[in-house]
Design an enzyme around this catalytic site. Structure first.
Site, PDB file in Angstrom:
ATOM      1  N   GLY A 102       2.406   2.402  10.652  1.00  7.62           N
ATOM      2  CA  GLY A 102       3.358   3.502  10.506  1.00  7.62           C
ATOM      3  C   GLY A 102       4.045   3.897  11.803  1.00  7.62           C
ATOM      4  N   LYS A 146       0.089   4.312  -0.301  1.00  8.43           N
ATOM      5  CA  LYS A 146      -0.505   5.542   0.251  1.00  8.43           C
ATOM      6  C   LYS A 146      -0.260   6.708  -0.712  1.00  8.43           C
ATOM      7  CE  LYS A 146       0.031   3.387   4.671  1.00  8.43           C
ATOM      8  NZ  LYS A 146       0.043   3.506   6.116  1.00  8.43           N
ATOM      9  N   ASN A 169       0.862  -1.172   0.000  1.00  7.12           N
ATOM     10  CA  ASN A 169       0.000   0.000   0.000  1.00  7.12           C
ATOM     11  C   ASN A 169       0.905   1.230   0.000  1.00  7.12           C
ATOM     12  OD1 ASN A 169      -1.763   2.075   0.539  1.00  7.12           O
ATOM     13  ND2 ASN A 169      -2.215   1.438   2.649  1.00  7.12           N
ATOM     14  N   GLU A 222      -5.543  -4.779  10.400  1.00  8.26           N
ATOM     15  CA  GLU A 222      -4.513  -3.761  10.599  1.00  8.26           C
ATOM     16  C   GLU A 222      -4.795  -2.994  11.883  1.00  8.26           C
ATOM     17  OE1 GLU A 222      -2.431  -2.737   6.642  1.00  8.26           O
ATOM     18  OE2 GLU A 222      -4.090  -1.361   6.944  1.00  8.26           O
ATOM     19  N   GLU A 226      -6.779   4.763   7.636  1.00  3.57           N
ATOM     20  CA  GLU A 226      -6.551   6.189   7.372  1.00  3.57           C
ATOM     21  C   GLU A 226      -7.778   6.815   6.713  1.00  3.57           C
ATOM     22  OE1 GLU A 226      -2.797   5.690   5.382  1.00  3.57           O
ATOM     23  OE2 GLU A 226      -1.923   5.123   7.311  1.00  3.57           O
ATOM     24  N   SER A 278       3.315  -2.031  10.226  1.00  3.15           N
ATOM     25  CA  SER A 278       4.769  -2.097  10.430  1.00  3.15           C
ATOM     26  C   SER A 278       5.378  -3.453  10.077  1.00  3.15           C
ATOM     27  CB  SER A 278       5.125  -1.698  11.869  1.00  3.15           C
ATOM     28  OG  SER A 278       4.724  -0.362  12.122  1.00  3.15           O
ATOM     29  N   HIS A 299      -9.437   1.326   4.548  1.00  6.02           N
ATOM     30  CA  HIS A 299      -8.184   1.478   5.291  1.00  6.02           C
ATOM     31  C   HIS A 299      -8.412   2.406   6.484  1.00  6.02           C
ATOM     32  CE1 HIS A 299      -4.102   2.688   6.283  1.00  6.02           C
ATOM     33  NE2 HIS A 299      -3.734   1.553   5.717  1.00  6.02           N
TER      34      HIS A 299
END
Ligand code: PGA
Length: 244
Positions: A168, A6, A4, A162, A92, A208, A90
Site C-alpha cells: 500500500g 481488504k 486481496n 509480501e 495487516e 504495490s 496477512h
C-alpha cells in the site's frame, strides 16, 4: 493471480466488479484467478463468478470449526459460502490484530482441514530490511509457523511474500529483491520438506503490484504469481494484471 480486497466493497459493489471483470479475463487460461472479498461479500462474489474459472477466497479463517469465538468465521462457513481459498497471516492481521506465527499455523491447519487452499503470507518490515534481517525474519516466520505442517499438508499451500514496506506504499520491491526473498523461502521449504516439495511450492509476490510493474515481476522465474491489494479493486486494472 490473487486479489486481496481488504475492507473494501459491499455485496452490490462486488457484483458490479464481476460484471466488468469477467469478460476481460475470459481468455486467461494461463493462470488461476482468485478474488478475496470481505466475508460479507463472499456469497455475492461466488454467485457472480459462477460459470467462470474465477475462484473466490476469504481473507482470514478461524482456527476452530465452531465455538465461542466472537467475531471469527470458520473454514466450514467459508466453504459453505462457496469459497475455495483463504489468505492467512496477512501482515495487516499480524500488525493490527495480534496474529503470530503460531496462530498463522493454527489457521492454516484449520483451512486445510476444511478443504480451503491457504495463501500464507510472510514478509519483513522496513526496519528488518534496513538492519539486514530479512532472511532471519522469513526463516522465523517459516520455522515457527508454516513448518508445523505435515509434508502432505504443505503440498497444498501457497506462500505469498509480501514485504511490509511495499504494501500500500507504492514502493514495489524490485524484481531482484523479490526473487531473492522467494529463493530464500524456497530454500527453507526444501530444507524442511525436500527438494521436490520446495520446487513445486508456489510463491506469490505482493506489495504495490500494478499493471505497469507486473510484467517485470513475472519475468522472474522465481515469482509464480502475485497477490494484489489496491490494484485489484478496479476491474480494468486487475484484468490487465491478470493478462500481463
Ligand atoms: P497492495 O497490497 O497491492 O495494495 O500493496 C497487497 C496486499 O496487502 O496483499
Amino acid at each position: 493471480m490473487a486479489g486481496n480486497w481488504k475492507m473494501y466493497k459491499t455485496p452490490a459493489e462486488t457484483t458490479a466488479f464481476f460484471q466488468k471483470f469477467r469478460p476481460l479475463v475470459e481468455n486467461s487460461g494461463h493462470c488461476e484467478i482468485v478474488v478475496c472479498p470481505a466475508f460479507l461479500s463472499l456469497a455475492a462474489a461466488v454467485e457472480a463468478a459462477k460459470g467462470s474459472t474465477i475462484r473466490v477466497g476469504a481473507q482470514n479463517v478461524a482456527w476452530a470449526k465452531e465455538g465461542a469465538f466472537t467475531g471469527e468465521v470458520s473454514g466450514p462457513m467459508i466453504r459453505a459460502a462457496g469459497a475455495t481459498h483463504v489468505i492467512v497471516g496477512h501482515s495487516e492481521r499480524r500488525q493490527y490484530f495480534g496474529e503470530t506465527d503460531q496462530t498463522v499455523l493454527k489457521r492454516t491447519q484449520a483451512a486445510l482441514e476444511s478443504g480451503l487452499a491457504p495463501i500464507v503470507c510472510v514478509g519483513e518490515c522496513l526496519e528488518d530490511r534496513e538492519r539486514d534481517r530479512t532472511e532471519a525474519v522469513l526463516e522465523r516466520q517459516f520455522l515457527q509457523g508454516i513448518a508445523g505442517l505435515t509434508e502432505h499438508r504443505f503440498a497444498n499451500i501457497a506462500i505469498a511474500y509480501e514485504p511490509v514496506w511495499a504494501i500500500g506504499t507504492g514502493k514495489t520491491a524490485t524484481p531482484e529483491i523479490a526473487a531473492d526473498a522467494h529463493r530464500a523461502i524456497r530454500a527453507q521449504a526444501a530444507a524442511k520438506y525436500g527438494k521436490t516439495a520446495g520446487g513445486s511450492l508456489r510463491i506469490l509476490y505482493g506489495g504495490s503490484v500494478k499493471p505497469d510493474n507486473v510484467q517485470s515481476l513475472m519475468a522472474q522465474p522465481e515469482i509464480d504469481g502475485v497477490l494484489v491489494g489496491g490494484a485489484s479493486l478496479d476491474p480494468v486494472s486487475f484484468a490487465s494484471i491478470v493478462n500481463f
